[in-house]
Design a protein around this motif. Structure first.
Motif, PDB file in Angstrom:
ATOM      1  N   LYS A  31      32.855  39.453  43.714  1.00  0.00           N
ATOM      2  CA  LYS A  31      34.116  39.362  44.696  1.00  0.00           C
ATOM      3  C   LYS A  31      35.313  38.517  43.970  1.00  0.00           C
ATOM      4  O   LYS A  31      34.945  37.134  43.918  1.00  0.00           O
ATOM      5  CB  LYS A  31      33.843  39.052  45.976  1.00  0.00           C
ATOM      6  CG  LYS A  31      32.719  39.937  46.785  1.00  0.00           C
ATOM      7  CD  LYS A  31      32.752  39.341  48.376  1.00  0.00           C
ATOM      8  CE  LYS A  31      31.852  40.491  48.962  1.00  0.00           C
ATOM      9  NZ  LYS A  31      31.808  40.401  50.495  1.00  0.00           N
ATOM     10  N   TYR A  32      36.506  39.063  43.960  1.00  0.00           N
ATOM     11  CA  TYR A  32      37.587  38.383  43.229  1.00  0.00           C
ATOM     12  C   TYR A  32      38.826  38.754  43.546  1.00  0.00           C
ATOM     13  O   TYR A  32      39.320  39.805  44.396  1.00  0.00           O
ATOM     14  CB  TYR A  32      37.447  38.356  41.781  1.00  0.00           C
ATOM     15  CG  TYR A  32      37.399  39.845  41.585  1.00  0.00           C
ATOM     16  CD1 TYR A  32      38.441  40.701  41.103  1.00  0.00           C
ATOM     17  CD2 TYR A  32      36.053  40.604  41.399  1.00  0.00           C
ATOM     18  CE1 TYR A  32      38.386  41.918  40.573  1.00  0.00           C
ATOM     19  CE2 TYR A  32      35.888  42.084  41.113  1.00  0.00           C
ATOM     20  CZ  TYR A  32      37.096  42.743  40.895  1.00  0.00           C
ATOM     21  OH  TYR A  32      37.126  43.969  40.338  1.00  0.00           O
ATOM     22  N   HIS A  33      40.021  37.923  43.503  1.00  0.00           N
ATOM     23  CA  HIS A  33      41.398  38.221  43.804  1.00  0.00           C
ATOM     24  C   HIS A  33      41.545  39.416  42.753  1.00  0.00           C
ATOM     25  O   HIS A  33      41.202  39.430  41.533  1.00  0.00           O
ATOM     26  CB  HIS A  33      42.241  37.190  43.405  1.00  0.00           C
ATOM     27  CG  HIS A  33      43.777  37.293  43.721  1.00  0.00           C
ATOM     28  ND1 HIS A  33      44.693  38.000  43.031  1.00  0.00           N
ATOM     29  CD2 HIS A  33      44.438  37.268  45.249  1.00  0.00           C
ATOM     30  CE1 HIS A  33      45.861  37.948  43.542  1.00  0.00           C
ATOM     31  NE2 HIS A  33      45.455  37.611  44.882  1.00  0.00           N
ATOM     32  N   LYS A  34      42.473  40.340  43.485  1.00  0.00           N
ATOM     33  CA  LYS A  34      42.812  41.656  42.402  1.00  0.00           C
ATOM     34  C   LYS A  34      43.693  41.445  41.251  1.00  0.00           C
ATOM     35  O   LYS A  34      43.176  42.172  40.217  1.00  0.00           O
ATOM     36  CB  LYS A  34      43.532  42.651  43.260  1.00  0.00           C
ATOM     37  CG  LYS A  34      45.152  41.978  43.516  1.00  0.00           C
ATOM     38  CD  LYS A  34      46.073  42.843  44.174  1.00  0.00           C
ATOM     39  CE  LYS A  34      47.437  42.618  44.716  1.00  0.00           C
ATOM     40  NZ  LYS A  34      48.534  43.428  45.280  1.00  0.00           N
ATOM     41  N   LYS A  70      38.636  48.017  46.840  1.00  0.00           N
ATOM     42  CA  LYS A  70      39.690  47.175  47.062  1.00  0.00           C
ATOM     43  C   LYS A  70      40.108  47.152  48.463  1.00  0.00           C
ATOM     44  O   LYS A  70      40.437  48.225  49.191  1.00  0.00           O
ATOM     45  CB  LYS A  70      40.783  47.646  46.199  1.00  0.00           C
ATOM     46  CG  LYS A  70      40.588  47.551  44.759  1.00  0.00           C
ATOM     47  CD  LYS A  70      41.716  48.167  43.758  1.00  0.00           C
ATOM     48  CE  LYS A  70      41.452  48.052  42.217  1.00  0.00           C
ATOM     49  NZ  LYS A  70      42.552  48.706  41.296  1.00  0.00           N
ATOM     50  N   SER A  71      40.571  45.899  48.708  1.00  0.00           N
ATOM     51  CA  SER A  71      41.195  45.632  50.357  1.00  0.00           C
ATOM     52  C   SER A  71      42.277  44.598  50.200  1.00  0.00           C
ATOM     53  O   SER A  71      41.731  43.496  50.303  1.00  0.00           O
ATOM     54  CB  SER A  71      39.756  45.233  51.094  1.00  0.00           C
ATOM     55  OG  SER A  71      40.384  45.128  52.469  1.00  0.00           O
ATOM     56  N   ASP A  73      44.333  42.014  48.971  1.00  0.00           N
ATOM     57  CA  ASP A  73      44.485  41.163  47.684  1.00  0.00           C
ATOM     58  C   ASP A  73      42.998  41.007  47.199  1.00  0.00           C
ATOM     59  O   ASP A  73      42.751  40.333  46.070  1.00  0.00           O
ATOM     60  CB  ASP A  73      44.932  39.991  47.890  1.00  0.00           C
ATOM     61  CG  ASP A  73      46.577  39.997  47.800  1.00  0.00           C
ATOM     62  OD1 ASP A  73      47.236  41.018  47.627  1.00  0.00           O
ATOM     63  OD2 ASP A  73      47.196  39.224  48.489  1.00  0.00           O
ATOM     64  N   SER A  74      41.997  41.606  47.837  1.00  0.00           N
ATOM     65  CA  SER A  74      40.638  41.351  47.398  1.00  0.00           C
ATOM     66  C   SER A  74      40.095  42.605  46.672  1.00  0.00           C
ATOM     67  O   SER A  74      40.396  43.523  47.228  1.00  0.00           O
ATOM     68  CB  SER A  74      39.820  40.894  48.567  1.00  0.00           C
ATOM     69  OG  SER A  74      40.249  39.688  49.104  1.00  0.00           O
ATOM     70  N   CYS A  75      38.851  42.250  45.806  1.00  0.00           N
ATOM     71  CA  CYS A  75      38.321  43.322  45.036  1.00  0.00           C
ATOM     72  C   CYS A  75      36.987  43.017  45.060  1.00  0.00           C
ATOM     73  O   CYS A  75      36.700  41.849  44.973  1.00  0.00           O
ATOM     74  CB  CYS A  75      38.723  43.552  43.611  1.00  0.00           C
ATOM     75  SG  CYS A  75      40.449  44.236  43.432  1.00  0.00           S
ATOM     76  N   GLU A  76      36.010  43.971  45.016  1.00  0.00           N
ATOM     77  CA  GLU A  76      34.607  43.806  45.063  1.00  0.00           C
ATOM     78  C   GLU A  76      33.980  44.787  44.182  1.00  0.00           C
ATOM     79  O   GLU A  76      34.251  45.998  44.346  1.00  0.00           O
ATOM     80  CB  GLU A  76      34.154  44.126  46.393  1.00  0.00           C
ATOM     81  CG  GLU A  76      32.524  43.894  46.633  1.00  0.00           C
ATOM     82  CD  GLU A  76      31.884  43.951  47.989  1.00  0.00           C
ATOM     83  OE1 GLU A  76      31.247  45.001  48.415  1.00  0.00           O
ATOM     84  OE2 GLU A  76      32.495  43.440  48.881  1.00  0.00           O
ATOM     85  N   HIS A 110      30.955  35.072  44.202  1.00  0.00           N
ATOM     86  CA  HIS A 110      32.345  34.949  44.401  1.00  0.00           C
ATOM     87  C   HIS A 110      33.134  34.171  43.439  1.00  0.00           C
ATOM     88  O   HIS A 110      32.830  32.965  43.035  1.00  0.00           O
ATOM     89  CB  HIS A 110      32.536  34.284  45.832  1.00  0.00           C
ATOM     90  CG  HIS A 110      31.517  34.797  47.001  1.00  0.00           C
ATOM     91  ND1 HIS A 110      32.276  35.586  47.750  1.00  0.00           N
ATOM     92  CD2 HIS A 110      30.146  34.593  47.077  1.00  0.00           C
ATOM     93  CE1 HIS A 110      31.101  36.006  48.605  1.00  0.00           C
ATOM     94  NE2 HIS A 110      29.948  35.551  48.140  1.00  0.00           N
ATOM     95  N   LYS A 113      39.196  30.299  42.568  1.00  0.00           N
ATOM     96  CA  LYS A 113      40.535  30.193  41.884  1.00  0.00           C
ATOM     97  C   LYS A 113      40.084  29.122  40.479  1.00  0.00           C
ATOM     98  O   LYS A 113      39.193  28.767  40.421  1.00  0.00           O
ATOM     99  CB  LYS A 113      41.442  29.404  42.697  1.00  0.00           C
ATOM    100  CG  LYS A 113      41.836  30.377  44.028  1.00  0.00           C
ATOM    101  CD  LYS A 113      42.931  29.522  44.610  1.00  0.00           C
ATOM    102  CE  LYS A 113      43.429  30.399  45.650  1.00  0.00           C
ATOM    103  NZ  LYS A 113      44.427  29.904  46.512  1.00  0.00           N
TER     104      LYS A 113
END
Length: 504
Positions: A31-34, A70-71, A73-76, A110, A113
């Motif tokens: 799970k991370y920022h796009k 993708k949801s 700004d988040s990606c999985e 997860h 930053k």
């Protein structure tokens, strides 16, 4: 047997088999920022123990892409990995997060930053070996966070530097006490961690092995400073002389055990004043042959002989040792590797490229703009750095390169040339490490003419040119050595007296 009973037994057997195969499927959900990780990112590589990084063995666990969601700004992103036994591994991020994998686990990772790399630990400030914080969820989440937690407590196990001791005149009694104290602190910490989080016994043995191996590697540091074993306090002289690495499971399933074994074979058989390098190479070979057996012995000797060829230490030395090894080797894979690589490397070395042929090698920047290698030199002094995204020693030197660039960048160009086989890997890692200016990709990578001309077989590799475009002898130094900075200091003065290699 009735048809009905037969079908029932078959169904039970299939169910049991399905459960067994499912238990071997290990999935990681990232799970991370796009903006952090493109689909082909190195982030999703999970690396095998370091022993697999050599001798042509695959260094990553086989993986199968499952999905990306993708949801906002988040990606999985989910991958399935083929892991057959409990083993140490590394998740890519700078030098990586070291973990211990339990086959069949389903873990969510997860990716946080970017965080500061220098932090305070039990034994003082140290540089963290990763950029992003990771957190884990899943049944065995405390197993996966264990070595990161230990690193935050008292420094990364893979980095054994004790900065307050000077290589010029180390206090070996104080040094050994410091190494011993750090080891005992780590053992107390990890045993407490085991109790609190009920860590499985096999995982415990792997974690303790990593701590013990780090301790033994730390003890070798004065030998790298050209001290002798006899200079140590007597109890540590005895310990170093008597240490052997004979546990095959730990050797091939953990990171540091095999590295420590290789380093012991090398450093305790070195003689700094010995001019004939072949003597120490033969001594190291004989020591491995005498002290190890079977697969560990074969792996150690193969790595040793491979270094002799790769670093061009002498054909005659290799040939004599290879003939002897052929008579005792039990692993045909290693013998085939040595035979194949030896022939291949010698064929490559027989092809000589002049500088006029090599200087037209093409390099490409992030925007896709191309130029020839020769365009980098001849206007002002320049340091050319050959590196790759997967090269840990390259990344370890980066802070020193950046420090020198901040000191001398106004008068000397610092140019980074990646020899990655993959442009996406270069782009992703280069931008993550903030190598933004003068960053290039070498077309044809390690097969290019410029690599062959300068006989670049290991990286990082540095080429230094003065403002007239003449190559300066860098004495095979690296930026972390203070003498490297001295070369740059004198290079920009009018009375430079360093050795010029002319023309190229």
């Amino acid at each position: 047997m009735s048809d009905k009973i037969y079908k029932l037994l078959l169904l039970l057997l299939m169910t049991a088999f399905s459960g067994f195969t499912q238990a071997k499927k290990t999935t990681f959900t990232f799970k991370y920022h796009k903006g952090l990780a493109p689909l082909e990112s190195y982030w999703f590589n999970v690396y095998k123990p370091l022993v697999n990084n050599s001798l042509g063995e695959g260094n990553q666990f086989d993986k199968k892409f499952i999905s990306t969601v993708k949801s906002g700004d988040s990606c999985e992103t989910k991958y399935e990995y083929k892991v057959e036994e409990i083993t140490c591994a590394t998740i890519a991020d700078l030098l990586g997060h070291e973990i211990i994998i339990i086959p069949g686990d389903h873990i969510t990772i997860h990716i946080g930053k970017e965080n500061k790399t220098r932090i305070a630990g039990q034994s003082g400030a140290f540089v963290r070996q990763w950029v992003h914080e990771l957190s884990y969820t899943g049944r065995n989440k405390f197993v996966y966070s264990m070595l990161d937690t230990l690193s935050t407590f008292d420094g990364d196990l893979r980095n054994g530097s004790l900065s307050r001791f000077k290589k010029e005149d180390p206090d070996l009694i104080g040094f050994c006490k410091e190494v011993e104290l750090r080891y005992q602190n780590r053992i107390r910490f990890i045993e407490n961690y085991f109790r609190i989080y009920k860590i499985p016994s096999t995982v415990q043995s792997f974690a303790k092995s990593e701590i013990r191996s780090a301790y033994l590697r730390n003890l070798l540091v004065p030998l790298m400073w050209h001290k002798n074993i006899s200079d140590y306090p007597p109890e540590y002289t005895t310990l170093i002389k008597n240490t052997r690495f004979t546990d095959q499971n730990l050797y091939f399933k953990t990171n540091l055990y095999s590295i420590a074994a290789l380093e012991f074979a090398f450093w305790i058989n070195q003689a700094p004043a010995e001019k004939d390098k072949s003597l120490s190479l033969i001594r190291q070979y004989d020591w491995i042959k005498t002290n190890y057996q079977n697969k560990i012995r074969d792996h150690q000797i193969t790595g040793h002989l491979d270094n002799i060829v790769q670093l061009d230490y002498g054909k005659s030395t290799f040939d004599s040792l290879f003939i002897d090894f052929s008579s005792i080797a039990t692993n045909k894979i290693y013998m085939n590797y040595l035979t194949r690589n030896n022939i291949s490397l010698r064929n490559k070395q027989s092809v000589v490229f002049t500088y006029d042929q090599a200087k037209t090698s093409i390099i490409t920047n992030y925007n896709g703009d191309k130029k020839q290698f020769s365009e980098l030199i001849g206007t002002k002094p320049v340091v050319i750095i050959f590196w790759a995204s997967w090269c840990k020693p390259c990344i370890e030197e980066l802070p020193y390169e950046k420090m020198l660039e901040s000191n001398y960048g106004a008068k000397i160009d610092f140019v980074y040339i990646s020899v990655d086989y993959s442009k996406p890997a270069w782009i992703t890692k280069g931008k993550e490490l903030k190598i933004l200016n003068n960053s290039y990709y070498l077309e044809n990578s390690m097969k290019s003419e410029i690599v062959k001309h300068f006989k670049i077989t290991t990286i990082p590799r540095y080429l230094i040119y003065d403002k007239q475009g003449k190559k300066v002898d860098d004495e095979d130094l690296v930026p972390s050595d203070k003498r490297f900075g001295s070369i740059l200091e004198t290079l920009i003065t009018a009375n430079f007296r360093g050795k010029i290699i002319s023309p190229y």
